[in-house]
Structures are given as C-alpha cells and as structure tokens.
Enzyme design. Structure first.
Site, PDB file in Angstrom:
ATOM      1  N   ASN A 165       0.861  -1.224  -0.007  1.00 17.64           N
ATOM      2  CA  ASN A 165       0.124   0.156   0.059  1.00 17.64           C
ATOM      3  C   ASN A 165       0.799   1.245  -0.114  1.00 17.64           C
ATOM      4  OD1 ASN A 165       0.779  -0.477   2.640  1.00 17.64           O
ATOM      5  ND2 ASN A 165      -1.386  -0.135   3.584  1.00 17.64           N
ATOM      6  N   CYS A 166       1.998   1.278   0.436  1.00 19.74           N
ATOM      7  CA  CYS A 166       3.010   2.422   0.415  1.00 19.74           C
ATOM      8  C   CYS A 166       3.436   2.577  -0.964  1.00 19.74           C
ATOM      9  CB  CYS A 166       4.163   2.209   1.317  1.00 19.74           C
ATOM     10  SG  CYS A 166       3.795   2.052   3.153  1.00 19.74           S
ATOM     11  N   THR A 218      -6.897  -6.511  23.918  1.00 21.78           N
ATOM     12  CA  THR A 218      -7.912  -5.520  24.051  1.00 21.78           C
ATOM     13  C   THR A 218      -8.434  -5.763  25.631  1.00 21.78           C
ATOM     14  OG1 THR A 218      -9.487  -6.902  23.054  1.00 21.78           O
ATOM     15  CG2 THR A 218      -8.190  -5.591  21.433  1.00 21.78           C
TER      16      THR A 218
END
Lengths: 577, 577
Positions: free
Chosen positions: A42-43, A273
């Site tokens: 994606n970069c 989380t």
C-alpha cells in the site's frame, strides 16, 4: 484445534498470520479481508500512479493462493465482518463474492482493520470525482482518470500521502493544486523545517494553498469545483483526499471494547484489548509515544508489522511485548527527502516539556566529492541530561541515513554526548569524518556544557532595541542579505577590530553568519574578550530565512529575504550539484 | 602564555588545534607539519586521480593563511620535528623551506604524526616508480604518470586504499593488477563477505592476484617488473603500494615514550602519553577495541578527529575522555559498497570468543520500487545475551545506512532483540517496513530463542554421509544449481509430501533454499512434524556459493557452482536493476 480469526489482511494482520503459522503448524488461521487484495504494497500506490512502478503486479506482494501454499493460511478476500459476538466467540461474515452471510467461530480474534481516510464534513465531498488512496481499487480509479487525460487535480492534505500523490500527478504532467490546513506542508515537521520542501514542491510545479481548507465541492459539467475558505474556487478533473486517517473502530465500539482517549483501540503491552480473547494491532490501536510517554495514534507500516508479530507470539504463549512508537517517518518529494523521528518542537511545546534545540546544515557527504548538498537538521534534546528527544531533517542525499541513526539513538536512550562519540562509516562518497550526526552532537553538547549560547530565529522580534546584531560574514555576503541594522565585521577581522565593539560591550550582542560556524567562532572570541551577553544564531541565516520565509505570509514585519525566484535558482543549483 | 606545539597538521592535529583555539583565545598554538599541506582531504586523494574530483583545489580544505585568519593558529608547513627534549620541553625543527633549524619550546606537546605506508621488505621496492598514496605530493606524482599516458599499473594491497586506487585507475582506463596477500579483497571482511566485491572488481576489469605477494621488483627500461611468489612476473608503468600503514613512532621511541603491544603509542583515556606534558592522537596511538576490549591500531579519520578534540579539551582542563574504537569503515568499489563495524568472525575466532552469526540478503529498499538490489548482511552477536558484536554488509544501495545503524547499535550496547524493535524510516524509495536491520534482528533473535537452528556453509564438508540435504526451492531452481545429492521438495509441496521424508526422519536433515526464507519455513514445518535434527542453511545458496566461490581455488572439493561468466552476468543484471 485452536481457531484464530484475523480481520484485515494487510500489514498487521498478515504479519500476525504469517508468524503465527511459523510458530504453530496446527492452529487454524482464517484471514478475513473486506477488500479484493491482501498483503499488497500500500505504500507503493502513489508510485504506480506516477509511473515509477510501471507494473501493477509488482504491488501484489503475495496472493491468497500463495499464502495457502506456503503458509497454509485460509485467506478470504471480499469477506467483510459485519458483527462480532463476544459471548459466542463468533463473527458474522458477509461474503461479497457470493452475496451470502455466514458465522465463523474463533478462539482468538485479531482486529487489524487499519485506518480509514478522514473525510472532512464539506458539502459536496461525496462527489464521485473525490478519491482517497488507501487500496488497490482506489489507485486503479485514480490511475484510470489520469490515463484518461485528466489535466488538473486537487490534492487535499499536505502530509505524507498528499505530497506523494502530488509528486506522482506532477510526474504525469498534471496541473496539481495542494490544499493544506496548516501554514506549511508536512505538518508533522516544525514549520521552519518544512520551508525547503514547500519551495521545492513549488519549483516542481505544485501550486500550494496553505493555511486554508476546502469549504465546499460542486459538480461543474462532470468536473469538480472546490471552493476554499479564502473564497477562491479551483476547478479540476478530480480530487484526492489525503487529509489524514482515523482508526476503523466501528466493530470494536459495537462490542464495547475499550478505546483510548485518542480514539484508537486500547491494548496492553501484549496487544490484547479489553476482551481477553481479542487482540488488536496496526493503525487502529492507540500506542504510547517513545519520547513523551503520551498515548498517540501512529499509522505507519513498521510498527503495524511488529505489532502483528507480537500478537502471534502472544497467541503462542510467548512473552514478547510491544513497547512504544516513536513515529519515525520519511518522505521523498521530487529530489528532496524529509523526515522526522521522535518528538517535534510543537509537540514538546504543547505538552509543556523542557527541551533545547540546535540546527545545522552539513553536507550529505564530503563536500569535495560530487553529488551532495547541505541538509537541514534540527535536533531536540533534554536540557537536564542531553537525552535525544527528536530529530528532523530535510535535504537531498543522506537524509534517510541520518534519520535512522537518530531513530536508533532515541530508541537506545542516547544523549547528545553519545552522538559526539558515534563512530559512523566514513568514506568521501558516504559521509564526513565528522558525520552530520556527530556534528549535531557537538553543537548540542557545546550548548549543554555552556561553551556556546544560541539565539533563535523565533526570538528575533523579541529582541530589544538595544540589541546589537553582528554579522561576521564577508562584505559580499552582507551586501546580498543581512538582518536590518546589523554591524558587519568579518570573522577574519574580528580579533583585530574587537575594540570597535567595546562601546557596546554591555549590550546584548546577537551574532550570525550563514550556517552558524563562523558566528560560533566569533562567539568564542567575544566571550573570551569579556563580552557577557553574547549569543550566536542557531543554524545561521539559512535557518533564519527558513523560518521567516514561511511565517512572512502571516505578517512578520521587516524581514528582508531573497526573492522566491532567486531561491528557486538556489534550489536548482543544489539539484545540479 | 601557555605554549602548545602540535606535530602534524591533518586530522587529529588540526582538530586539536582548532578546538583548542575555540576553547582558549590566549594559548599559543604552533602546528608543525612536515609536508607542504595541512588539513587536506586525504581520503579524497584517489578520487582526484580517478577524475571524480576534477579540481585539485577542492582537496585543500583550508590553508595556513586561512587558519591564521580564522583561528589565530601558527601553522608552519615543511617544518619537520627532528628531535624532542623532554627535560627542556623543546622540539628541534628543521625548516625545509629555508634549510635552517631552530628550537621551539612547549608547555604541552601533541603528537599527531599519523601513520606511514608499510613498505614490504622486497628487493627493488625502492624503485622510483613505486608510489604510496598518503599525501598531496604522492597523489600529484601518481596523477602525473597517469596523465602522461601510463597504460598499466600494479596495486599492492587489497584493503580500502588499494581498492579505491584500483577503481580510480580503471576509471582512467588503465590495465590494473591488484596483488593481495590474503585470499580475498578487503581482508577486514570475512572471506565469504568479500566474494561479491571480488567478482565485481573483476567485472570492472581489475585483474586480481590473490593469496600471493610481490617477491621482487626490477627496472625494465624505465618501467617496473614485479615478480610474484607464484613465479609470475607483471610489467607495469608504475606500482602503488597500499599494503597497510604503521604508526610513525620514531620520535616517540627516541624519547622513550611507552608504546603498546601493537606498536602504537600508549595513551590513557585522556590521550596523555607516558609523559604528562605530551599527548598523542590519531593513527599513531593504540586504542581499545569497543567489542573485544583488546588493544588495537585503527587508522581512520573519524576516531582521529575525535581524539584531537579530546586532547584540546584536556589541555583546557576539561574532563572529556576517549572510550574505544569499533573500526566502522566503508568503501565504494565501482557500483558496490562494502563495509563493517565491530568485530569480524575471524577476529572473534582468533580471540576464542563465543559468538553466533546470521546471514541475510534483503533489498536496499522496497523491491517493487526501482533502483535496488539485494545486499549481503552478516551479523555477529553474543550467544548469552544477544549483544551485537559486529556487522558486515556488501551490496549496492543502502549499505552505508545499515552500517551506520549497526554501528550505533554497537555503541549503545544493543542486543539483537533491540534490533527487532528499531523503528527506522520507511518509504518505498528508502527501505522496507521490515528494514534489513530489523530482519537481521528477527533472524538472530529466532536463533537465540530456539525457533530456528542454522547450518553454515563452512560446515558443509563436515556433514556426515548420513546427512540428508533438502532443497525446498522449485524444480527449475534446483535444475540450475543444487548441493550434490540434495532431495528436492518445493516448500509449497512440503506439507503434503512430508511423509516421504519419514524414512529418514532420524538422520540429520540440512535444508536450504536461495536466501534462507523458504528453508526457514520448511524448518518450522519439519520441526513441528517431529523431525529433530533439522537445520536451515544460513543465508541460503547465495551465502553458500559466496563461501565456496572464494575457497574453491584453495581446493574445497565437489562444490558445483555457476561459472564465472554466468556470475558476471548475474552481477550485471543486479546493476541494471
């Protein structure tokens, strides 16, 4: 058999999946990706639009088939998780390929959905010609409109993605306008450090609209008109929104996972989380800043990958933990490179932290060896012990290298005294016997040891009427540019003419030269001749003009500086070196 | 007024003089330099010969006149100190300009004479066409003979200076022969790390004569004939001796200063010699190695400059001290870069130190972005705690950057676990989300955590007849090259075909692929399928062939490898990437 379901198949999710399989052949690993592609580069998206990466397939690092063959991963693309049942430990999945829904059970769930582009609440922002750039389809859409003959584009946002897109579109010969809310490009940098990048972008034909924002978008015969807060209206073939990102937390919020004050998912050092069966990693989680200790959001590939690895370790009962994120980042802007690591001055100020700073302009490598130009370094450090707090660099060659050395120094908790002693690789094509990082250490250590006192560009307007500005450059340099009212005594004449300054030896004396070296020598001479209130301009005229070229538009009075045209020429000369 | 006399006006001496003046306006500073030039760019000398630095004046960083004007230094060139009287605190100086002698008194004497080229005791070595390259006149002499039409040159010594000179002379189109006593170029590197550099030099037309030495030199009608120990005789227009340097200690020895066991001058952490009124700095002093703690000699510009600064600090009563030298160095060889920091494997072996090692071949930046090629990294670290002991890298792009990061990590006392967590600057033109340094940390940490077991190229011949070699690459790769007798099961088929290996699951199994990644995955699969004596080839076939291409000449049997011509082609493809 333990069942691990991972939502999101790019950086953090795919790192977690791959490492998990390496550690455990038995576990069932299902990766659910909403988009059509997983683990793509994606970069690299802007560079395919711009043409630097001509082959689109290059960006598809691996395919689901390859991941199944090598890592026995069950990767399902266009499978969107639409609900999570924490009690039942199941997710409900919408299979967009078949248009069907199903329930998938998990023992461990990993959230790695990343971040989504911010869409400013501007009327008309949903126009079909307003794009974002986070995925392969986003890229394909932008490239198609460029290939189709688009002539003008508007980029909203002047941070990493925005400037990379602007560069790419200029490479394709489009008329590019970039709108940025801050009065600078690359808002992660302090304003004076962004100046060279700003003018470099203009030199390469990007029209900048700084300190403003889009107030509305409207259709104009299939094209799009963007009206700025200034009242100006720009009409273009399309808009790329690159106004930042925010964590994708809607699912997490639906099931009541704890969020941090930044809006990112709260995780402990194990990336767990508030639900012990659910981990989260990547752009969607809140992390702790290495330097400030404050919670923060950092959307960067490196930390995302490392967090994914740690999730896998934890699922396998290992004790690896994530520490902190320092936000090391770099961007290529045409021939220039800019980047930062650690805290910026604006962050330290906002948090009320004590800091000191130095500026310098060393060459990327030995100046007598071809292919180098001065870079602009800003180093921030703690007053009490010299611990390195942050560094910013813009320049041409060797910028990324020094960023990485500073980044390593910050991670190691090094001080500026340690920077003095670093033994870096030197040969004329690569550096200098006193590397730019050593030089930064020397300047900072000199300051902390009391061997020098600096004055800074942003203090200029606070100087009293009593202040004597002493320019120790040669008369030709003085004639080209000087601070109004400055006395000119070249360094080479200072020892013999020091008595000329005696009548003002009780006044504050503020010395400067072009980059700070001659004025440092002058400082040493005057101090030893009994002048007490002496200071040398940090970074010299180069940093001074960087500061005031940027802030002049906002009204700093009385600062002369060479014209924009001359600066473009200077930049061009740098490029030709 | 305190009188400081400094003998030697290049790196250490001039750093001491300049800082001393900055700290103290009053002290008298006399710099006595035997040669015609001070503070010239001695690391740039080969590049003026080769033409990269066309303007000779660029190398003359500062002149004595400039030093007087800016720093009030009394710099006397062509002034040679011929005797020191410690009792009287005087030096006797021969002024070669006037042909006269005089006595100069000192309160503090600084020795910064550097090192002199070693001249091997070879008959005929004093032939007028045998040059060294340490000074401007040396450079002028070599450049004059090249400009005069010399066609063939012999370089003796394959370390930094030797390869830089060989490159420079090839740039000038000479036929260049390089003779090196070791069986490799760049003897500071471990042998397998020098292989790519060796073939790269040959690709660029340097004829290498490795593992031999000159046994005699003789005049042949004004040219020079060098006979090698092999019996071969080379005739050339001139010879450049670059066979190492040794500290210039004759004066120090005359006055009975203590020398270390390396032959360098012994100094304490304040750079003071055994005479409290005499300091020494630079190439002539013995230093302590950062990693091994052993005394050593390191002739590098960076440490010399830092030592000079410390001498100045000490003279002014400050408490700064010199710590250690880690020997970080880098060299450009045509399109390649090679370098090292910290200890080499050969050094650790010689000292009997425990170490572990990994090899890897990551690209300099994201492989989908143009302009990169794989580099070859070797990382050495402590078995007990993972402390980084040394790193060596050869490659094309981004080599110097990773050397500097490793150098910083060594200076900080970081472990391989710290390397995993480094947060380095990533954008596709500069690196990868998992930087080569992170990757090195991952591999090393995997080894120390017991997640992987490596076998190494140098263990190949010690493998028992029982050993099963498992090649997990594709059949085409296997057909091109494989280890004799290796079984070929591609990684993608391993899970389904694992039972084929059951009959040999008690035998040692040595897996390999091309760079080590697929065989690491195969290792993880087999270990979890109950295979106990499994190991994966560190660095894969690339490191394996690097090792055996180099040692084959010395007789390692039975190792097939692609022909030299094919390797040249491969190198050329890398260059074109």
């Amino acid at each position: 058999m333990k069942r691990v379901v991972i939502i999101g198949g790019v950086a953090a999710g795919m790192s977690a999946a791959a490492r998990l399989r390496r550690l455990d052949e038995e576990v069932s690993i299902v990766v659910l990706e909403r988009d059509r592609y997983v683990s793509y580069a994606n970069c690299g998206l802007p560079y395919h639009i711009g043409g630097a990466i001509p082959d689109r397939e290059q960006l598809l690092v691996v395919t689901p088939e390859h991941l199944r063959a090598t890592l026995n991963l069950d990767v399902r693309t266009e499978h969107e998780v639409i609900a999570i049942d924490r009690e039942a430990q199941t997710v409900e999945v919408h299979d967009h390929q078949r248009g069907s829904r199903y329930i998938e059970a998990y023992d461990i769930l990993v959230l790695a959905q990343g971040a989504a582009p911010l869409r400013p609440p501007v009327p008309g922002i949903d126009h079909p010609r307003v794009f974002t750039l986070r995925s392969m389809p986003d890229m394909d859409a932008i490239k198609a409109i460029v290939d189709g003959g688009a002539e003008r584009a508007i980029v909203v946002g002047g941070s990493y993605i925005g400037v990379e897109v602007a560069e790419a579109l200029r490479e394709r010969q489009l008329d590019v306008h970039l709108i940025e809310l801050q009065d600078q490009v690359m808002p992660l940098l302090d304003i004076e450090m962004a100046t060279d990048l700003r003018y470099h972008m203009e030199l390469h034909g990007v029209t900048l609209h700084l300190g403003t924002a889009a107030s509305s978008c409207a259709d104009v015969d299939g094209r799009i008109a963007v009206t700025l807060r200034t009242g100006e209206t720009l009409v273009a073939d399309f808009v790329v929104l690159a106004a930042g990102v925010r964590p994708i937390t809607s699912l997490a919020q639906q099931i009541g996972l704890a969020l941090g004050k930044t809006g990112g998912i709260k995780v402990d050092a194990t990336m767990r989380t508030s639900d012990p069966h659910i981990y989260a990693a990547g752009d969607m989680v809140e992390v702790i800043d290495t330097v400030t200790g404050e919670p923060t959001l950092v959307a960067l590939a490196g930390p995302a990958n490392r967090q994914g690895r740690i999730v896998a370790d934890q699922i396998c009962g290992r004790d690896s933990t994530y520490t902190t994120t320092q936000g090391t980042a770099v961007v290529k802007i045409f021939a220039m490179t800019g980047g930062a690591t650690g805290a910026s001055e604006k962050t330290l100020r906002r948090l009320g932290r004590a800091y000191r700073k130095v500026y310098l302009h060393p060459a990327g490598h030995a100046s007598y060896y071809p292919g180098t130009a001065p870079m602009h370094i800003k180093l921030l450090f703690a007053p009490e012990d010299g611990r390195v707090l942050g560094a910013q660099i813009v320049g041409y060659d060797g910028v990324d290298k020094r960023l990485d050395v500073f980044a390593t120094a910050i991670r190691a908790g090094m001080t500026v005294f340690d920077l003095e002693r670093l033994e870096l690789a030197y040969a004329p094509p690569y550096g200098s016997a006193k590397d730019p990082v050593n030089m930064a250490g020397f300047l900072a250590a000199n300051l902390l040891r009391g061997d020098v006192a600096f004055w800074y560009p942003d203090e200029y307007e606070q100087q009293s009427a009593e202040t004597v500005f002493l320019d120790v450059r040669g008369p030709q340099e003085y004639a080209q540019w000087h601070i109004p009212g400055a006395v000119n005594i070249p360094l080479t004449e200072l020892r013999s003419r020091v008595e000329e300054l005696r009548p003002v030896d009780a006044k504050p004396m503020r010395i400067y030269c072009m980059v700070g070296f001659r004025s440092y020598l002058a400082y040493r001479i005057l101090r030893q001749h009994g002048f007490d209130d002496v200071a040398t301009l940090a970074g010299g005229g180069r940093t001074f003009t960087s500061f005031y070229r940027t802030t002049l538009a906002t009204g700093a009075p009385g600062i002369p500086f060479v014209s924009h045209a001359e600066e473009d020429l200077a930049a061009q000369i740098l490029l030709d070196q």
